[in-house]
Scaffold this active site. Structure first.
Site, short mmCIF file in Angstrom:
data_model
loop_
_atom_site.label_atom_id
_atom_site.label_comp_id
_atom_site.label_asym_id
_atom_site.label_seq_id
_atom_site.Cartn_x
_atom_site.Cartn_y
_atom_site.Cartn_z
N LYS A 217 0.85 -1.20 0.00
CA LYS A 217 0.00 0.00 0.00
C LYS A 217 0.88 1.24 0.00
O LYS A 217 1.89 1.30 0.71
CB LYS A 217 -0.92 -0.03 1.23
CG LYS A 217 -2.00 1.05 1.23
CD LYS A 217 -2.92 0.90 2.44
CE LYS A 217 -4.00 1.96 2.49
NZ LYS A 217 -4.84 1.85 3.71
N SER B 16 -9.80 2.32 2.67
CA SER B 16 -8.91 3.03 1.78
C SER B 16 -7.99 2.11 0.98
O SER B 16 -7.46 2.50 -0.06
CB SER B 16 -8.04 4.01 2.57
OG SER B 16 -7.18 3.31 3.46
N SER C 172 -9.97 -0.02 6.84
CA SER C 172 -9.36 0.09 5.51
C SER C 172 -8.67 -1.17 5.02
O SER C 172 -8.29 -1.25 3.85
CB SER C 172 -8.36 1.25 5.48
OG SER C 172 -9.02 2.47 5.53
#
Lengths: 504, 105
Positions: A80, A155, A179
């Site tokens: 990420k 997210s 997330s």
């Protein structure tokens, strides 16, 4: 999708260790897959083919030299973009960090490299991890591999979509209010939020420091557990890191896979099983019927596996959403003050006539997207003199009440279960104009975030052809219970794969 | 017990003030949008005042810990050029910033 990209991480590592396939072949197969499908999925913000092949060659060389390899050596991983990686672009999905090359590695970056994992690139995300759909990325949305018109959650939508699209068998996510778990749920993948403090935050671009927790994303529970053990454990560089051994999550996942949950008490959280805030804010829908039907079927399966199912009440969970949307903006407004146009990132309007303050304001205005500005302003308000006690102070007390609800529930149950999200993946663009309708995506994941307790999401069915997630929550430091129950559930259910036609 | 929260009716001027405090040069359109949205959001979150009483301590970590120390050992810092490489403006091996003092100062 080739044979190599369809393998699990555990299977890939075993094949490499046995010499059936080289790490370079595995890396190249995934890079080819990314090349073939990522134009449509947009899971990645940056692809590091050269670095991936170099890392893979290194694993092959170590194997050839007879060195012992770790349990995930040679397995590709998607990182990420909120995790700093030395010399690799790291933007956190924001324009304000476009072009920045971090001068150091986050602890988890260093740990995955040391374990011989092969980092393919950096994945898309809502800007600074603020969002539940990845639509808040400054670099455009990620598309759900189950239906490219749908959101992949957020997210960490890029990490979850990369798994569902078979672009990577493993990914790193970060979970502040859901997330990791909500993207896992809506993409039919597995994602675990460890106990807060279980995985180092050193080198994570901070959103809300008292909530942020990195964790593993995978397509199977065992794969997630293997990655969890690589990244977990104490780090002196993070003062909130827990100085205790990583819970035995791999052993728990293997034990769970035998499908026996006799003697395990599973608590169904009444407050997270429909209604409540979701009905108030859910765009008129509340929990989707298909989500509740899948959840009910999942509870039935757990009972069939031998678990003793009880209903538990957690009366303060209904305040989680309110507390979270005070704590998060407050902490992010403070954390994001570091983007000051001085030390890294963008600078706008520095024409020799403007003051530092003017340049700073113009830079932050140009560099941040609307959701980030909205939360910074709310946080600035909530932390203002005169409001602090009423907002941030009260919200921190609500955390205590939620933690007490958990403690009482864990007197009666070993794990708690709920749907991971009230909804399946919705259409890109459908909710972006209504912040409260977006926030309610996190309804089921917020209590564990606020209490700092571990939770995992595992696929539990389809609703209208889209994946539904089952959330399994455990007490602090008992992450292994999440893995055991999730693995048992996984072993008892069919495998959920995106329709082959979508990315054919 | 904190004072009960009056339902926040946040004005456009207040949003402008908060944006200034946060160093955000927001546009007029953003002020209109944020004032409307913040009013809805703050009204929704104000319910935290309904539950938590004065005798409830705050929580910020699942595992209580106090006074976390690590051994105080010297170690090399990041190379200066590596750190400055990411800066928007550099001069004489330092971060260069726009003027800090106003003309009158």
């Amino acid at each position: 999708m080739t044979e190599l990209t369809a393998l699990t991480a555990a299977g890939t590592a075993a094949s490499i260790a046995a010499g059936d396939v080289s790490a370079v072949e595995v890396a190249q197969a995934h890079l080819d897959r990314i090349e073939a499908v990522d134009g449509r999925v947009h899971a990645f913000l940056h692809i590091d083919a050269e670095g991936a092949l170099r890392a893979a060659r290194d694993v092959d060389a170590r194997r050839a030299a007879g060195q012992a390899l770790g349990p995930l050596a040679g397995v590709p991983l998607a990182m990420k973009d909120v995790v700093v990686t030395q010399g690799l672009p790291t933007t956190a999905g924001s324009k304000i960090l476009e072009g920045w090359l971090p001068p150091y590695d986050a602890t988890i970056s260093a740990r995955v490299k040391a374990a011989g994992l092969v980092m393919l690139g950096k994945t898309n995300m809502d800007e600074f991890a603020m969002g539940s759909s990845t639509e808040n990325s400054a670099y455009g949305p990620t598309h759900n591999p189950w239906d490219l018109s749908k959101i992949p959650g957020g997210s960490g939508g890029g990490s979850a979509a990369a798994l569902a699209a078979y672009e990577a068998p493993l990914a790193i996510g970060t979970d502040t209010g859901g997330s990791i778990r909500q993207p896992a749920a809506v993409t039919g993948t597995v994602g675990a939020k460890p106990t807060y403090g279980g995985v180092s935050r050193y080198g994570l671009i901070a959103l809300a420091s008292s909530l942020d927790q990195a964790g593993p994303c995978a397509r199977t529970v065992l794969d997630a557990a293997l990655l969890h053990e690589v990244i977990g454990g104490h780090d002196p560089c993070d003062s909130t890191s827990i100085a205790q051994p990583v819970p035995p999550v791999v052993a728990a996942a293997r034990r769970g896979a035998n499908g026996d949950l006799k003697g395990v008490r599973v608590g169904v959280v009444r407050e997270l099983a429909g209604g409540g805030d979701a009905a108030a804010y859910g765009g008129g829908g509340g929990y989707q019927a298909g989500v509740l039907a899948s959840f009910d079927a999942a509870v039935h399966t757990l009972r069939e596996l031998g678990a003793e199912v009880v209903e538990v009440g957690c009366p303060h969970f209904e305040y989680a959403l309110a507390a979270y949307y005070l704590i998060l903006p407050s902490e992010c407004s403070s954390n994001l003050a570091r983007f000051d146009s001085v030390r890294y990132g963008m600078r706008v309007g520095d024409d020799g006539t403007r003051s530092l303050e003017e340049v700073m304001s113009l830079t932050r205005e140009a560099g941040f997207g609307p959701e980030v500005k909205r939360r910074i302003i709310i946080g600035t308000y909530a932390l203002s003199s005169g409001y602090y006690d009423a907002y941030y102070g009260q919200a921190q007390k609500v955390r205590t009440l939620i933690a007490r609800d958990f403690a009482a529930a864990f007197e009666r149950a070993d794990v708690l279960v709920s749907p991971t999200s009230p909804f399946v993946a919705f259409g890109i663009g459908e909710r972006i104009e209504d912040p409260m309708a977006m926030y309610v995506n996190d309804l089921c994941t917020l209590p564990a975030s606020l209490a700092g307790t571990p939770a995992i999401s595992v696929p539990c069915g389809l609703s209208d052809g889209l994946p539904v997630g089952l959330q399994v929550m455990a007490p602090a430091l008992a992450d292994d219970r999440c893995y055991r129950v999730a693995a048992a559930f996984e072993a008892a259910t069919e495998q959920f794969r995106p329709p082959a036609g979508v990315l054919a | 017990m904190p004072d009960p929260i009056v339902p926040p009716r946040i004005s456009r001027a207040e949003v402008a003030h908060l944006a200034h405090l946060a160093r955000l040069a927001v546009t007029d359109d953003e002020l209109d949008l944020f004032a409307r949205q913040l009013d809805i959001i703050l009204t929704s979150v104000a319910r935290v005042a309904d539950v938590a009483a004065a005798d409830i301590p705050p929580t910020s970590h699942a595992v209580a810990m106090t006074n976390v120390f690590r051994p105080d050992r010297t170690r090399p810092s990041l190379p200066r050029e590596a750190v400055l490489a990411g800066a928007p403006a550099v001069e004489d091996d330092k971060f260069r910033v726009p003027r800090i003092l106003s003309d009158e100062a």
